[in-house]
Design a protein around this motif. Structure first.
Motif, PDB file in Angstrom:
ATOM      1  N   PHE A  95       0.825  -1.206   0.000  1.00  0.00           N
ATOM      2  CA  PHE A  95       0.000   0.000   0.000  1.00  0.00           C
ATOM      3  C   PHE A  95       0.862   1.259   0.000  1.00  0.00           C
ATOM      4  O   PHE A  95       1.061   1.917   1.022  1.00  0.00           O
ATOM      5  N   THR A  96       1.371   1.590  -1.168  1.00  0.00           N
ATOM      6  CA  THR A  96       2.029   2.878  -1.384  1.00  0.00           C
ATOM      7  C   THR A  96       1.210   3.639  -2.419  1.00  0.00           C
ATOM      8  O   THR A  96       0.614   3.027  -3.313  1.00  0.00           O
ATOM      9  N   PRO A  97       1.153   4.953  -2.348  1.00  0.00           N
ATOM     10  CA  PRO A  97       0.255   5.713  -3.232  1.00  0.00           C
ATOM     11  C   PRO A  97       0.450   5.414  -4.709  1.00  0.00           C
ATOM     12  O   PRO A  97      -0.530   5.336  -5.454  1.00  0.00           O
ATOM     13  N   ALA A  98       1.693   5.234  -5.145  1.00  0.00           N
ATOM     14  CA  ALA A  98       1.945   5.091  -6.576  1.00  0.00           C
ATOM     15  C   ALA A  98       1.514   3.735  -7.117  1.00  0.00           C
ATOM     16  O   ALA A  98       1.246   3.596  -8.310  1.00  0.00           O
ATOM     17  N   ASP A 137      -9.929   0.280   4.395  1.00  0.00           N
ATOM     18  CA  ASP A 137     -10.518   1.557   4.753  1.00  0.00           C
ATOM     19  C   ASP A 137      -9.574   2.357   5.645  1.00  0.00           C
ATOM     20  O   ASP A 137      -9.419   3.580   5.490  1.00  0.00           O
ATOM     21  N   GLU A 138      -8.933   1.664   6.542  1.00  0.00           N
ATOM     22  CA  GLU A 138      -7.991   2.335   7.438  1.00  0.00           C
ATOM     23  C   GLU A 138      -6.808   2.912   6.664  1.00  0.00           C
ATOM     24  O   GLU A 138      -6.394   4.054   6.887  1.00  0.00           O
ATOM     25  N   LEU A 139      -6.283   2.150   5.732  1.00  0.00           N
ATOM     26  CA  LEU A 139      -5.121   2.606   4.974  1.00  0.00           C
ATOM     27  C   LEU A 139      -5.473   3.780   4.058  1.00  0.00           C
ATOM     28  O   LEU A 139      -4.694   4.721   3.914  1.00  0.00           O
ATOM     29  N   VAL A 140      -6.638   3.706   3.434  1.00  0.00           N
ATOM     30  CA  VAL A 140      -7.065   4.819   2.577  1.00  0.00           C
ATOM     31  C   VAL A 140      -7.318   6.064   3.421  1.00  0.00           C
ATOM     32  O   VAL A 140      -6.931   7.186   3.054  1.00  0.00           O
ATOM     33  N   GLY A 141      -7.945   5.891   4.571  1.00  0.00           N
ATOM     34  CA  GLY A 141      -8.235   7.033   5.434  1.00  0.00           C
ATOM     35  C   GLY A 141      -6.991   7.693   5.964  1.00  0.00           C
ATOM     36  O   GLY A 141      -7.008   8.894   6.287  1.00  0.00           O
ATOM     37  N   ALA A 142      -5.895   6.946   6.091  1.00  0.00           N
ATOM     38  CA  ALA A 142      -4.653   7.503   6.635  1.00  0.00           C
ATOM     39  C   ALA A 142      -3.836   8.259   5.600  1.00  0.00           C
ATOM     40  O   ALA A 142      -2.825   8.883   5.937  1.00  0.00           O
ATOM     41  N   MET A 143      -4.257   8.212   4.320  1.00  0.00           N
ATOM     42  CA  MET A 143      -3.510   8.906   3.261  1.00  0.00           C
ATOM     43  C   MET A 143      -3.630  10.422   3.405  1.00  0.00           C
ATOM     44  O   MET A 143      -4.673  10.943   3.826  1.00  0.00           O
ATOM     45  N   THR A 144      -2.575  11.101   3.017  1.00  0.00           N
ATOM     46  CA  THR A 144      -2.671  12.556   2.916  1.00  0.00           C
ATOM     47  C   THR A 144      -3.508  12.896   1.682  1.00  0.00           C
ATOM     48  O   THR A 144      -3.749  12.053   0.813  1.00  0.00           O
TER      49      THR A 144
END
Length: 750
Positions: A639-642, A670-677
């Motif tokens: 789970f890295t943005p790129a 959901d947790e990982l997406v929510g933690a994104m800037t």
């Protein structure tokens, strides 16, 4: 007595008048015409009383090549004038060119296509000298609009100039040598009576020279190879197919205009052309006022005077119409200023002008005209199966009678017979579909297409098999898979083995993972659901499936590098492997453990692209029923943005249900997406949307419900609206008005 040579431009009214006048005046013993000599014993068919345009179609097929060509004839064709007027004065008629199947004509799709490319330099120089745009305008300027006085001499001078000292190619030399033998023999046989020779102007200078000496015996007709299938038939033609604007290199565009020129002369043709354009535009709700027509005619007359024409020529009329009817700037040049097909971007009025000049005439054969066996076979079978009308046809492929009807329609589809549109039914890589929907319509092009397809065979099954075999020779991996499916739909069992042999060889050498995956998907569908096609559980299909599965895994393990976007074709290749191992692995003796080993290595390989790593992780998860590694840890690691969306696309494509039904996985996402800037979320969003697109609407609803419950404890709160019913109704009405306005202005289409 020597021969009188008339060099012509095919489909030229001026040349046709010259030929008719010459033959009528000389009343020759022989009229010799450039045309296929193998039709000489059937010239009577040409004179049965057809409605022109028609064409002589020749089909040729052997183990090395297939060739189809046409020799079209219309009322104003010089060749037609030579035949009809020659017949009327009692002359012996002969076609004198090599048969259309001959190797010297192997590159010729249309015998009467003027090859201007051979003398383009000369015609371009003449166009500059006479200040015209192209050879069509040049021809009208020199011959069609000018009076007939001195026409023969002007034509001879023109063709002597365009032929010049250029050396003809080997094919032209072979044709001219053969035609010269016919001419010498006819002149010798005619004695003191005249002989008239009508050929393309390019050949005239050479034929005059070649007939001065040489043997004077009638030439023998060349015989095709023993293994060749050759057939020549008359076919109905159309002005659309004759038109250079539709791609026909006849040298004479706008056949409807030249028909009027032939029937009525240049003055009347110009008037009728203007009327035809006005009628056509008005029928399409485009405004054309009387003032516009007056302005167009006045402009055309003025242009004719400036250009030195006694009557407005075709381009004069068109330029006048364009000036009067088109006020905005044009994105492309006027089509009559160039040659060839209409370009994209032409003004609608310009397109309608060209169509009006083309005309909509379609030829009809006399009822006594011989037709190839395929036409009779198709007519009988369509009638017997109740498919000879128009309308919607629904076929239940679970019934043998409807399967027979379906096979007949598919055979005609493969042969490109018009008027048969398949709306729905089984398709490559699809599941078992037992209903097929067709739309049948009447088409003037059906008879010509059937006659031309007659070169493939005498009945629909044989013809479809030959057509598919021809396509196989040039097919790539994707196309071979489709051809296999077509062969099955057509019920061409004997072809299937050939396609499968080609598939097996191609599989062993395949280098493109996506194409190989698609082929595997199609072949697996045939193996699993082929009861109605007699391909279910086929041993040969199983061999192809096994080879393709191993090849996909081998190619996939070699893929390195790459980031975004996800490659859906290689993801689909791993989906095909999963389906093979799930539904056919045991039956075909495939090594599932070896496949799992490849999947595990790929999933852990950081040099592999993210989508392939995610797909490989999903492949192992779906085949085992459990993930080889902790799914939560794997998701966090990817789970890295790129690259998160691409990895998830591969995972969801292969193990969607496992993700959906494994506790904690959706909540982790959901947790990982929510933690994104905010920035990271925008970077990842396109790929994430694509990844979640693998979930159908019902499963997206499940995901939404679970996440809402996890965040709020109840999804019912989101269904409650703190607004009055009146306000909600007003908002809905406003939405409808906005949608209606957008549709009215063409901003949305749904």
């Amino acid at each position: 007595m020597t021969a009188t040579f008339i060099g012509v431009r095919h489909h030229s009214p001026a040349c046709a008048r010259l030929v008719a006048d010459t033959v009528s005046a000389l009343r020759p013993a022989y009229v010799l015409v450039e045309g296929p000599a193998d039709m000489n014993h059937r010239l009577g068919e040409l004179l049965l009383g057809h409605e022109l345009p028609i064409a002589v179609y020749t089909g040729y097929r052997d183990a090395r090549r297939r060739h189809g060509s046409w020799a079209p004839l219309c009322d104003y064709s010089p060749e037609w004038a030579a035949l009809t007027v020659g017949h009327a004065v009692g002359a012996e008629l002969r076609f004198i060119d090599l048969p259309a199947w001959h190797p010297a004509l192997a590159e010729v799709r249309n015998r009467y296509a003027d090859a201007e490319a051979r003398y383009a330099e000369v015609t371009e120089r003449l166009c500059r000298a006479f200040a015209v745009d192209n050879v069509d305008a040049l021809w009208d300027h020199l011959f069609e609009i000018e009076p007939a006085d001195g026409l023969a001499e002007r034509l001879a001078t023109y063709f002597d100039l365009v032929r010049g000292d250029a050396e003809p190619g080997a094919d032209d030399m072979a044709r001219e040598a053969y035609m010269a033998r016919w001419i010498r023999a006819a002149v010798a046989d005619a004695g003191e009576r005249p002989v008239v020779v009508v050929t393309g102007g390019f050949h005239r200078p050479a034929l005059i020279r070649l007939t001065e000496q040489g043997e004077q015996t009638w030439p023998e007709l060349p015989e095709p190879p023993d293994d060749a299938v050759v057939g020549s038939y008359l076919v109905p033609y159309s002005f659309r197919r004759l038109d250079a604007f539709d791609g026909y290199q006849s040298g004479m565009p706008s056949p409807g205009y030249y028909q009027q020129l032939w029937e009525s002369g240049p003055g009347e043709a110009a008037r009728r052309l203007t009327e035809a354009v006005a009628v056509r535009l008005r029928a399409r709700s485009q405004q054309v006022s009387t003032a516009d027509l007056i302005a167009a005619r006045a402009t055309a007359d003025g242009l004719a005077l400036v250009r030195g024409h006694r009557h407005p020529a075709r381009v004069d009329v068109l330029d006048g119409l364009a000036s009067a009817l088109v006020s905005e700037a044009l994105e492309v040049p006027l089509p009559w200023a160039t040659r060839g097909r209409l370009q994209a971007g032409n003004h609608p009025a310009i397109v309608e002008m060209v169509a009006a000049l083309s005309g909509d005439r379609v030829g009809r054969l006399h009822t006594s005209t011989p037709l190839p066996p395929l036409v009779h076979a198709v007519t009988e079978q369509l009638c017997r199966h109740g498919l000879d009308g128009s309308g919607e046809v629904r076929l239940d492929l679970g019934k043998e009678i409807d399967r027979e009807r379906s096979r007949l329609l598919h055979r005609l589809r493969v042969l490109a017979i018009p008027g048969l549109a398949r709306e729905s039914g089984p398709y490559p890589a699809g599941g078992p579909v037992l209903v097929e929907q067709w739309t049948l319509t009447e088409s003037d092009d059906r008879l010509p297409a059937l006659i031309e397809a007659g070169g493939y065979g005498v009945d629909p099954q044989e013809a479809a098999a030959a057509a598919l075999s021809e396509k196989i020779t040039a097919a790539d991996m994707d196309q071979l898979a489709d051809l296999l499916f077509d062969a099955a739909l057509c019920g061409v069992g004997e072809l299937t083995g050939q396609v499968l042999d080609d598939l097996a060889r191609a599989v062993g050498a395949a280098a493109d993972l996506g194409s190989l995956g698609r082929t595997l998907t199609v072949v697996l569908a045939m193996w699993r659901h082929g009861d109605m096609f007699q391909t279910s559980r086929s041993t040969t299909l199983g061999t192809v499936i096994a080879g393709a599965t191993r090849r996909v895994l081998w190619l996939a393990e070699g893929v390195r590098g790459g980031t975004a976007p996800a490659d859906l074709r290689r993801i689909n290749a791993l989906i095909a492997v999963r389906d093979v191992l799930t539904h056919a692995g045991t039956a075909l003796g495939l090594d599932t453990q070896a496949a799992l080993g490849v999947a595990d290595r790929l999933a852990a390989c950081q040099d592999a692209p993210p989508d392939l790593r995610g797909a490989s992780f999903g492949l192992g998860w779906s085949l085992r029923g459990t993930a080889v590694a902790d799914p939560a840890r794997a998701v966090r690691g990817a789970f890295t943005p790129a690259s998160a969306g691409d990895w998830l696309a591969g995972l969801f494509a292969l193990a969607r249900e496992e993700v959906l039904h494994t506790a904690g996985t959706l909540e982790l996402l959901d947790e990982l997406v929510g933690a994104m800037t905010g920035h990271d979320f925008l970077v990842a969003l396109p790929a994430l949307r694509a990844a979640f697109g693998y979930f159908p609407p019902r499963e997206r609803h499940i995901i939404a419900t679970r996440l809402v419950q996890w965040r709020t404890g109840s999804s019912r709160n989101l269904m409650r609206l703190d607004a009055t019913p009146e306000l909600v109704a007003a908002g809905m009405a406003l939405d409808e008005r906005v949608d209606a306005a957008l549709r009215r202005e063409g901003l949305i289409t749904l």
